[in-house]
Design a protein around this motif. Structure first.
Motif, PDB file in Angstrom:
ATOM      1  N   SER A  62      49.186 130.967  81.948  1.00 34.50           N
ATOM      2  CA  SER A  62      50.452 130.849  80.764  1.00 34.50           C
ATOM      3  C   SER A  62      52.149 130.430  81.926  1.00 34.50           C
ATOM      4  O   SER A  62      52.551 130.154  81.890  1.00 34.50           O
ATOM      5  N   LEU A  63      51.294 131.536  83.682  1.00 27.57           N
ATOM      6  CA  LEU A  63      51.836 131.689  84.524  1.00 27.57           C
ATOM      7  C   LEU A  63      52.221 130.364  84.679  1.00 27.57           C
ATOM      8  O   LEU A  63      53.357 129.610  85.035  1.00 27.57           O
ATOM      9  N   LEU A  64      51.121 129.309  85.198  1.00 28.54           N
ATOM     10  CA  LEU A  64      51.540 127.793  85.591  1.00 28.54           C
ATOM     11  C   LEU A  64      52.411 127.704  84.735  1.00 28.54           C
ATOM     12  O   LEU A  64      52.562 125.927  84.540  1.00 28.54           O
ATOM     13  N   THR A  65      51.459 127.368  83.031  1.00 27.77           N
ATOM     14  CA  THR A  65      52.143 126.641  82.468  1.00 27.77           C
ATOM     15  C   THR A  65      54.097 126.945  82.423  1.00 27.77           C
ATOM     16  O   THR A  65      55.464 126.150  82.644  1.00 27.77           O
ATOM     17  N   ALA A  66      54.277 128.213  82.540  1.00 32.02           N
ATOM     18  CA  ALA A  66      56.028 128.556  82.498  1.00 32.02           C
ATOM     19  C   ALA A  66      56.485 127.718  84.022  1.00 32.02           C
ATOM     20  O   ALA A  66      57.638 127.329  83.352  1.00 32.02           O
ATOM     21  N   SER A 110      49.138 121.441  91.803  1.00 30.54           N
ATOM     22  CA  SER A 110      48.639 122.774  90.895  1.00 30.54           C
ATOM     23  C   SER A 110      48.499 122.521  89.527  1.00 30.54           C
ATOM     24  O   SER A 110      47.030 123.204  88.887  1.00 30.54           O
ATOM     25  N   VAL A 111      49.205 121.824  88.599  1.00 28.18           N
ATOM     26  CA  VAL A 111      48.602 121.952  87.718  1.00 28.18           C
ATOM     27  C   VAL A 111      46.752 120.426  87.158  1.00 28.18           C
ATOM     28  O   VAL A 111      46.140 121.086  86.444  1.00 28.18           O
ATOM     29  N   PHE A 112      47.332 119.797  88.288  1.00 27.09           N
ATOM     30  CA  PHE A 112      46.002 118.779  88.631  1.00 27.09           C
ATOM     31  C   PHE A 112      45.165 119.484  89.523  1.00 27.09           C
ATOM     32  O   PHE A 112      43.986 118.841  88.352  1.00 27.09           O
ATOM     33  N   CYS A 162      60.182 130.551  93.241  1.00 26.71           N
ATOM     34  CA  CYS A 162      59.252 131.180  94.440  1.00 26.71           C
ATOM     35  C   CYS A 162      58.182 132.977  93.636  1.00 26.71           C
ATOM     36  O   CYS A 162      57.525 133.503  93.548  1.00 26.71           O
ATOM     37  N   VAL A 163      59.964 133.599  92.512  1.00 25.29           N
ATOM     38  CA  VAL A 163      58.644 134.966  91.858  1.00 25.29           C
ATOM     39  C   VAL A 163      58.034 133.923  91.273  1.00 25.29           C
ATOM     40  O   VAL A 163      56.269 134.552  90.918  1.00 25.29           O
ATOM     41  N   TYR A 164      57.527 132.593  90.917  1.00 26.45           N
ATOM     42  CA  TYR A 164      56.316 132.361  89.663  1.00 26.45           C
ATOM     43  C   TYR A 164      55.309 132.108  90.864  1.00 26.45           C
ATOM     44  O   TYR A 164      54.127 132.903  90.500  1.00 26.45           O
ATOM     45  N   VAL A 165      55.604 131.361  91.692  1.00 29.34           N
ATOM     46  CA  VAL A 165      54.223 131.356  92.565  1.00 29.34           C
ATOM     47  C   VAL A 165      53.829 132.722  93.141  1.00 29.34           C
ATOM     48  O   VAL A 165      52.663 132.964  93.075  1.00 29.34           O
ATOM     49  N   LEU A 166      54.759 133.885  93.987  1.00 31.91           N
ATOM     50  CA  LEU A 166      54.352 134.973  94.279  1.00 31.91           C
ATOM     51  C   LEU A 166      53.607 135.700  92.756  1.00 31.91           C
ATOM     52  O   LEU A 166      52.283 136.157  92.861  1.00 31.91           O
TER      53      LEU A 166
END
Length: 303
Positions: free
Chosen positions: A97-101, A209-211, A43-47
């Motif tokens: 970069s966040l989506l990669t992480a 999300s990646v797609f 959830c931290v990443y999504v935020l």
């Protein structure tokens, strides 16, 4: 008004509408994750991703308004335009970069569940997000210093900085994202066929999300890093490509809140559940039993 100009203004209008709707959706996600949903590491990443998407859409909408002369006079529009353009570039690279992480950490948790659960640092997600924000900020500051005409423009150093950024983003971040997402997709597909159970909603959110990013946001990045320096292309072709890539990137940054809602909603409770319940269910990271209601908040267990 020729056909190219007509297409430009039409696509610009659609992009503006998409930006407004996307900012509303991402601001809702930010508010829910900040106050209504208990945050897990993912959830931290999504935020942070929602913040990057909101910033990108805001800068894109501001740039479109400046280009059509709706906000400021000609005497001040250039300086504001340059600043907004660099912030938009910063938000784009931060989102990538966040989506990669996100995809990489989810892939590691699937491939090495025991090791990942027992040895992961407690605040790994927050630390990774902080490092990525600082890295992208530093990279964009250097690019701005050498490229923006208001400071100390240098064509050779600007080209070098773009090639370094291209190597970092298109040569490192993008392949890692594609590889981790492919592994995750294969693993999800395999588990679904063997266990005859629906995949976890978080898997679907990440893969979707990646797609969407690869199909919608990547063309704009290709222009920034590669086509910008290609002088042989026709000006009308470049203009049309920029218009379409801007519109598709706005769709990409606006799509994540829709993905969360579609994945988190249940057919039997689609209208009754609150947005916080739907978002929490979409980001839930433990197996979902068939036919049972899932809790409405993100759990602290990542595996």
């Amino acid at each position: 008004m020729n056909s190219v100009t007509w297409v430009y203004f039409s696509v610009t209008f659609l992009a503006m509408v998409t930006c407004v709707l996307g900012m509303a959706g991402n601001s809702m996600v930010i508010w829910l994750l900040s106050f209504r949903v208990r945050r897990s590491p993912f959830c931290v990443y999504v935020l942070n991703l929602a913040v990057a998407d909101f910033l990108f859409l805001f800068c894109m909408a501001s740039m479109l308004c400046l280009e059509t002369g709706l906000l400021v006079s000609d005497s001040t529009s250039f300086k504001i335009y340059e600043g907004v353009r660099r912030i938009k570039y910063f938000a784009y690279t931060a989102g990538l970069s966040l989506l990669t992480a996100i995809s990489t950490q989810r892939c590691l948790s699937v491939l090495f569940p025991i090791w990942y659960k027992c040895h992961q640092p407690q605040h790994l997600s927050a630390a990774v997000c902080g490092v990525l924000w600082v890295l992208t900020l530093l990279m964009n500051f250097l690019a701005s210093y050498f490229c923006v005409q208001l400071w100390h423009p240098n064509t050779n150093l600007c080209f070098t900085m773009d090639m370094v950024a291209s190597g970092l983003i298109l040569g490192i971040f993008l392949p890692i994202m594609i590889l981790s997402s492919t592994i995750l997709l294969i693993r999800v597909r395999k588990n679904t066929l063997l266990r005859r159970r629906r995949p976890r909603r978080l898997f679907v959110v990440i893969l979707a999300s990646v797609f969407v990013f690869l199909t919608c946001s990547l063309p704009l990045g290709l222009y920034w890093f590669l086509l910008y320096w290609e002088e042989k292309l026709l000006q009308n072709v470049i203009l049309l490509y920029i218009c379409l890539s801007r519109f598709s990137s706005c769709l990409s940054s606006s799509a994540n809140p829709i993905i969360y809602f579609l994945v988190g909603s249940q057919k039997s409770h689609r209208l009754q559940d609150s947005l916080g319940v739907v978002l929490g269910r979409a980001l839930r990271d433990d197996p979902e039993p068939e036919g049972r209601e899932t809790p409405s908040m993100c759990t602290n267990d990542e595996v």
